[in-house]
Design a protein around this motif. Structure first.
Motif, PDB file in Angstrom:
ATOM      1  N   GLN A  27      -4.102   7.659   2.493  1.00 16.00           N
ATOM      2  CA  GLN A  27      -3.716   7.581   1.091  1.00 16.00           C
ATOM      3  C   GLN A  27      -3.607   6.151   0.551  1.00 16.00           C
ATOM      4  OE1 GLN A  27      -1.787   9.403   3.346  1.00 16.00           O
ATOM      5  NE2 GLN A  27      -2.575  11.418   2.809  1.00 16.00           N
ATOM      6  N   PHE A  28      -3.184   5.213   1.386  1.00 14.27           N
ATOM      7  CA  PHE A  28      -2.877   3.867   0.901  1.00 14.27           C
ATOM      8  C   PHE A  28      -3.412   2.785   1.832  1.00 14.27           C
ATOM      9  CE2 PHE A  28       0.640   6.552  -0.610  1.00 14.27           C
ATOM     10  CZ  PHE A  28       0.476   6.384  -1.973  1.00 14.27           C
ATOM     11  N   VAL A  29      -3.688   1.626   1.241  1.00 18.38           N
ATOM     12  CA  VAL A  29      -3.958   0.402   1.994  1.00 18.38           C
ATOM     13  C   VAL A  29      -2.850  -0.568   1.607  1.00 18.38           C
ATOM     14  CG1 VAL A  29      -5.565  -1.480   2.428  1.00 18.38           C
ATOM     15  CG2 VAL A  29      -6.432   0.798   1.895  1.00 18.38           C
ATOM     16  N   LEU A  30      -2.211  -1.170   2.599  1.00 15.18           N
ATOM     17  CA  LEU A  30      -1.111  -2.096   2.352  1.00 15.18           C
ATOM     18  C   LEU A  30      -1.497  -3.475   2.863  1.00 15.18           C
ATOM     19  CD1 LEU A  30       1.944  -2.510   1.557  1.00 15.18           C
ATOM     20  CD2 LEU A  30       2.449  -2.080   3.954  1.00 15.18           C
ATOM     21  N   TYR A  31      -1.462  -4.459   1.972  1.00 12.94           N
ATOM     22  CA  TYR A  31      -1.663  -5.860   2.352  1.00 12.94           C
ATOM     23  C   TYR A  31      -0.298  -6.527   2.386  1.00 12.94           C
ATOM     24  CZ  TYR A  31      -6.722  -5.692   1.731  1.00 12.94           C
ATOM     25  OH  TYR A  31      -8.060  -5.416   1.865  1.00 12.94           O
ATOM     26  N   VAL A  32      -0.044  -7.296   3.442  1.00 14.25           N
ATOM     27  CA  VAL A  32       1.255  -7.941   3.649  1.00 14.25           C
ATOM     28  C   VAL A  32       1.040  -9.427   3.859  1.00 14.25           C
ATOM     29  CG1 VAL A  32       3.261  -8.002   5.152  1.00 14.25           C
ATOM     30  CG2 VAL A  32       2.139  -5.837   4.714  1.00 14.25           C
ATOM     31  N   LEU A  33       1.811 -10.240   3.127  1.00 12.26           N
ATOM     32  CA  LEU A  33       1.736 -11.688   3.266  1.00 12.26           C
ATOM     33  C   LEU A  33       3.138 -12.257   3.322  1.00 12.26           C
ATOM     34  CD1 LEU A  33      -0.025 -14.291   3.263  1.00 12.26           C
ATOM     35  CD2 LEU A  33       0.300 -14.343   0.794  1.00 12.26           C
ATOM     36  N   VAL A  47      -4.701   0.639  -8.540  1.00 13.28           N
ATOM     37  CA  VAL A  47      -5.182   2.017  -8.524  1.00 13.28           C
ATOM     38  C   VAL A  47      -6.494   2.051  -9.300  1.00 13.28           C
ATOM     39  CG1 VAL A  47      -4.648   4.428  -9.020  1.00 13.28           C
ATOM     40  CG2 VAL A  47      -2.800   2.835  -8.485  1.00 13.28           C
ATOM     41  N   SER A  48      -7.569   2.361  -8.626  1.00 13.94           N
ATOM     42  CA  SER A  48      -8.907   2.329  -9.201  1.00 13.94           C
ATOM     43  C   SER A  48      -9.143   3.514 -10.136  1.00 13.94           C
ATOM     44  CB  SER A  48      -9.941   2.354  -8.081  1.00 13.94           C
ATOM     45  OG  SER A  48     -11.226   2.535  -8.591  1.00 13.94           O
ATOM     46  N   VAL A  83      -0.304  -2.823  -2.694  1.00 13.19           N
ATOM     47  CA  VAL A  83      -0.635  -1.451  -2.320  1.00 13.19           C
ATOM     48  C   VAL A  83      -1.861  -1.024  -3.113  1.00 13.19           C
ATOM     49  CG1 VAL A  83       0.171   0.931  -2.253  1.00 13.19           C
ATOM     50  CG2 VAL A  83       1.793  -0.928  -1.897  1.00 13.19           C
ATOM     51  N   ILE A  84      -2.866  -0.545  -2.391  1.00 11.13           N
ATOM     52  CA  ILE A  84      -4.066   0.001  -3.013  1.00 11.13           C
ATOM     53  C   ILE A  84      -4.062   1.507  -2.753  1.00 11.13           C
ATOM     54  CG2 ILE A  84      -6.585   0.005  -3.056  1.00 11.13           C
ATOM     55  CD1 ILE A  84      -6.473  -2.862  -2.021  1.00 11.13           C
ATOM     56  N   ALA A  85      -4.090   2.279  -3.828  1.00 12.14           N
ATOM     57  CA  ALA A  85      -4.075   3.736  -3.703  1.00 12.14           C
ATOM     58  C   ALA A  85      -5.498   4.254  -3.530  1.00 12.14           C
ATOM     59  CB  ALA A  85      -3.438   4.355  -4.932  1.00 12.14           C
ATOM     60  N   ARG A  86      -5.668   5.169  -2.598  1.00 11.61           N
ATOM     61  CA  ARG A  86      -6.956   5.823  -2.388  1.00 11.61           C
ATOM     62  C   ARG A  86      -6.946   7.193  -3.070  1.00 11.61           C
ATOM     63  NH1 ARG A  86      -8.069   4.568   4.030  1.00 11.61           N
ATOM     64  NH2 ARG A  86      -8.866   2.464   3.741  1.00 11.61           N
ATOM     65  N   LYS A  87      -8.104   7.817  -3.143  1.00 10.30           N
ATOM     66  CA  LYS A  87      -8.267   9.083  -3.864  1.00 10.30           C
ATOM     67  C   LYS A  87      -7.295  10.186  -3.427  1.00 10.30           C
ATOM     68  CE  LYS A  87     -11.302  11.886  -6.276  1.00 10.30           C
ATOM     69  NZ  LYS A  87     -10.703  12.046  -7.576  1.00 10.30           N
ATOM     70  N   PRO A  88      -7.040  10.407  -2.128  1.00 13.47           N
ATOM     71  CA  PRO A  88      -6.124  11.492  -1.744  1.00 13.47           C
ATOM     72  C   PRO A  88      -4.689  11.309  -2.251  1.00 13.47           C
ATOM     73  CG  PRO A  88      -7.422  10.811   0.144  1.00 13.47           C
ATOM     74  CD  PRO A  88      -7.708   9.836  -0.952  1.00 13.47           C
ATOM     75  N   SER A  89      -4.326  10.118  -2.679  1.00 11.63           N
ATOM     76  CA  SER A  89      -2.948   9.900  -3.153  1.00 11.63           C
ATOM     77  C   SER A  89      -2.694  10.570  -4.495  1.00 11.63           C
ATOM     78  CB  SER A  89      -2.661   8.407  -3.259  1.00 11.63           C
ATOM     79  OG  SER A  89      -3.467   7.811  -4.254  1.00 11.63           O
ATOM     80  N   SER A  90      -3.724  11.003  -5.189  1.00 12.69           N
ATOM     81  CA  SER A  90      -3.532  11.623  -6.502  1.00 12.69           C
ATOM     82  C   SER A  90      -2.898  13.009  -6.403  1.00 12.69           C
ATOM     83  CB  SER A  90      -4.866  11.726  -7.241  1.00 12.69           C
ATOM     84  OG  SER A  90      -5.763  12.538  -6.529  1.00 12.69           O
ATOM     85  N   ASN A  91      -2.944  13.623  -5.234  1.00  9.58           N
ATOM     86  CA  ASN A  91      -2.401  14.975  -5.064  1.00  9.58           C
ATOM     87  C   ASN A  91      -1.009  15.002  -4.455  1.00  9.58           C
ATOM     88  OD1 ASN A  91      -4.894  15.960  -5.973  1.00  9.58           O
ATOM     89  ND2 ASN A  91      -5.721  15.898  -3.903  1.00  9.58           N
ATOM     90  N   LEU A  92      -0.399  13.843  -4.216  1.00  7.11           N
ATOM     91  CA  LEU A  92       0.876  13.790  -3.520  1.00  7.11           C
ATOM     92  C   LEU A  92       2.052  13.889  -4.477  1.00  7.11           C
ATOM     93  CD1 LEU A  92       0.197  10.825  -1.064  1.00  7.11           C
ATOM     94  CD2 LEU A  92      -0.122  13.250  -0.647  1.00  7.11           C
ATOM     95  N   ASN A  93       3.144  14.499  -4.003  1.00  3.89           N
ATOM     96  CA  ASN A  93       4.391  14.439  -4.755  1.00  3.89           C
ATOM     97  C   ASN A  93       5.199  13.238  -4.254  1.00  3.89           C
ATOM     98  OD1 ASN A  93       5.691  15.172  -2.356  1.00  3.89           O
ATOM     99  ND2 ASN A  93       5.821  17.326  -2.921  1.00  3.89           N
ATOM    100  N   PHE A  94       6.439  13.083  -4.758  1.00  2.31           N
ATOM    101  CA  PHE A  94       7.197  11.880  -4.430  1.00  2.31           C
ATOM    102  C   PHE A  94       7.515  11.778  -2.942  1.00  2.31           C
ATOM    103  CE2 PHE A  94      11.327   9.771  -3.805  1.00  2.31           C
ATOM    104  CZ  PHE A  94      10.924   8.482  -4.100  1.00  2.31           C
ATOM    105  N   LEU A  95       7.959  12.865  -2.331  1.00  2.00           N
ATOM    106  CA  LEU A  95       8.333  12.802  -0.912  1.00  2.00           C
ATOM    107  C   LEU A  95       7.134  12.493  -0.023  1.00  2.00           C
ATOM    108  CD1 LEU A  95      10.886  15.743  -0.677  1.00  2.00           C
ATOM    109  CD2 LEU A  95      11.356  13.297  -0.700  1.00  2.00           C
TER     110      LEU A  95
END
Length: 112
Positions: A27-33, A47-48, A83-95
């Motif tokens: 669902q997500f890509v996380l970049y950390v610096l 979010v693209s 945080v970069i959201a990918r396509k499957p993240s569109s169907n998720l609820n908060f939890l």
């Protein structure tokens, strides 16, 4: 989330992308610096248009911000996160969003 905690400038996003490390799940890509001398964490969201229409993209961003607010005390403070959201993240609820972000953060070893 306060305005001081957001990454807005293109140069700041580029710095995190080029010098940071990335971690991902479906669902997500996380970049950390890591940032020295920073007293609070900062978050940038991307979010693209491929993820969905404007209402869907804004909903995803709201859910991510809310998850970061809840996890705020457990996160490392001297870091910048993108945080970069990918396509499957569109169907998720908060939890589901929160647990997916927790999974990626545990991979990145930034959550306690």
């Amino acid at each position: 989330m306060k305005k001081e905690q957001r990454i807005k400038k293109n140069s700041e996003f580029s710095a995190v992308f080029t010098h940071g490390k990335s971690f991902a799940n479906r669902q997500f890509v996380l970049y950390v610096l890591p940032k020295e001398g920073q007293t609070q964490f900062r978050v940038g969201l991307s979010v693209s248009k491929r993820v969905g229409h404007a209402v869907c993209r804004n909903r995803i961003k709201r859910l991510i911000r809310a998850a970061f607010q809840e996890l705020g005390l457990r996160l490392r403070f001297n870091y910048d996160y993108v945080v970069i959201a990918r396509k499957p993240s569109s169907n998720l609820n908060f939890l589901e969003t929160k647990s997916s972000l927790c999974h990626v953060m545990k991979k990145a070893n930034v959550i306690q």
